[in-house]
Design a protein around this motif. Structure first.
Motif: not given
Length: 493
Positions: A87-115
């Motif tokens: 649930l934390a993963t899904a929520l943080v991807v949603f929040l971070a990616t949506m914020t990126q869309a509205l603030w930076s307006r860049a096509p870069i999604a965010l999620a927990p990093s592999m590694g």
């Protein structure tokens, strides 16, 4: 006559194009995301957003499967809760990616990093800090990264780090992830909760090994053929095979390999989902003042290492995406610095609700290749991750051998940049050999980074180029040596 007709047709075509352009220009959403400047449309952005989601949806299974092995700092308490991590993963991807869309307006999604998720589990939580200390470490290192991103320190760090040294660290992390992946597929013997350099029990885990290899090899083949979602497709195939085998065959080998994939385990228990989410957060916040966390040198070194790894990962990803959009548009495209700041700040939120470090996902390049050029694609990606939450029982059924294959595939992609390292130079040859060697053999990313920096310095000194060692590198060398001394005293105790 024909000329007149041709002119009329040409005029109509131009008129339609102008009307369409005017329609886009007058649309408030299109104006906000600068569709005209980027030469994009809603259709392209939607396809791009869906493509990015398909390329990175594997994180919903991989992140919980890695972090669920994180022990608690309190002896006798259970490990980190799988449902809560999902649930934390899904929520943080949603929040971070949506914020990126509205603030930076860049096509870069965010999620927990592999590694970094593997480091969270095995090198931070598993080093005596527990998942509670690891969550705190994520928050503090992300806050540190945020300060770097908004101050001139960013330029200083970038300037002191040769490109080959950055590549060495990235390649080492790639080997580490691949090692974790093959361990999850059952290939290595496990002692004390950690894999050792010895083949595992083949007769017990051969079904997991076979399915894992099918997923891994299939992902590589699809990737080489240009498929936009090789991991998602092969993980789905692996899940289907695992459910069939795990639900029908009752031998010990199949039960140990596909225990989670048994159709009987499919339970739509949303209460457990939210209880697990609350449990992870409650346990972490209750231990924030635990002296075992604050007196452990691993805690402080991990903050520095995690911030540094996240910084270089974000810088490389954002630069790569920007260049890709430039090539497609055939004109300069600069992603605002707010994207880097958001990358850093998202980790504070992620650590606070129960995930490892959140970072810009290079899989966003898949969406860009399919038409995404603006933040509107991120809105689509973010919403799809939110919609995926009710499907969590299906993601929970994905066995470790399948998620391990996905991790191994990502590791292989990261290792690919090994050819770009300047191996002919002694400082990079030494840093590469010792950094990668110790990262794998000690099963610790921080140890590998430390040895890479120290032997990079040794290489420059041995060739009479001591003056080329920057002050920042000297400071890090001293910090790493202090870390090893502190670690020695902990082991004595």
């Amino acid at each position: 006559m024909n000329n007149s007709l041709d002119q009329e047709i040409e005029f109509e075509v131009k008129s339609k194009a102008q009307k369409e352009e005017t329609k886009i220009s007058n649309n408030p959403i299109a104006r906000f995301f600068k569709f005209n400047d980027l030469q994009t449309t809603f259709k392209k952005e939607i396809i791009g957003g869906v493509s990015t989601f398909l390329a990175m949806v594997y994180i919903l299974s991989v992140e919980p499967n890695i972090l669920k092995s994180s022990p608690s700092i309190i002896e006798g308490k259970s490990n980190m809760n799988f449902d809560g991590i999902f649930l934390a993963t899904a929520l943080v991807v949603f929040l971070a990616t949506m914020t990126q869309a509205l603030w930076s307006r860049a096509p870069i999604a965010l999620a927990p990093s592999m590694g970094l998720n593997a480091m969270f589990t095995y090198n931070v939580a598993g080093a005596g800090l527990g998942f509670e200390g690891a969550m705190l470490c994520v928050m503090l290192s992300s806050a540190f990264f945020t300060l770097i991103a908004i101050t001139p320190v960013r330029r200083i760090i970038v300037g002191c780090m040769p490109e080959s040294l950055k590549l060495i660290i990235g390649v080492g992390v790639g080997f580490f992830i691949a090692y974790v992946g093959f361990n999850s597929m059952g290939f290595f013997k496990v002692e004390g909760g950690l894999p050792v350099a010895e083949m595992g029990h083949i007769l017990t885990y051969y079904p997991a090994m076979i399915i894992g290899l099918i997923v891994l090899i299939g992902s590589i083949i699809l990737y080489k053929k240009g498929n936009i979602a090789p991991i998602a497709i092969m993980m789905l195939c692996g899940l289907v095979l695992s459910v069939i085998l795990g639900s029908t065959l009752k031998s010990e080998a199949f039960e140990k390999s596909f225990g989670s994939a048994n159709i009987k385990n499919l339970k739509w228990d949303f209460i457990a989902l939210f209880n697990g989410f609350g449990s992870n957060i409650k346990n972490a916040y209750n231990q924030m003042g635990n002296n075992e966390i604050w007196s452990n040198p691993t805690f402080y070194l991990s903050i520095v290492i995690l911030a540094m790894l996240n910084f270089f990962d974000a810088t490389a990803t954002i630069t790569t995406i920007a260049k890709q959009v430039e090539v497609i548009n055939n004109k300069e495209y600069k992603i605002p610095n707010s994207a880097l700041i958001l990358d850093a700040a998202s980790g504070v939120v992620g650590g606070g609700i129960g995930t490892s470090h959140v970072a810009s996902f290079i899989e966003s390049a898949v969406g860009v290749s399919q038409g995404a050029k603006s933040g509107f694609a991120n809105i689509i990606t973010a919403l799809l991750f939110l919609i995926a939450i009710p499907l969590y029982p299906i993601f929970k059924m994905v066995p470790s051998c399948v998620t391990g294959a996905a991790a191994a595939f990502i590791g292989v992609l990261m290792i690919n940049s090994i050819r770009e390292i300047e191996w002919e130079k002694p400082e990079f040859a030494l840093a590469g050999v010792f950094g990668i060697l110790f990262m794998i053999t000690t099963f610790n990313i921080a140890n590998g980074v430390a040895f890479a920096f120290i032997f990079y310095t040794v290489g420059l000194i041995s060739t009479g180029r001591t003056k080329e060692v920057s002050i920042t590198v000297w400071v890090l060398d001293v910090a790493f040596i202090i870390y090893f001394i502190g670690l020695a005293f902990i082991q004595i105790n």
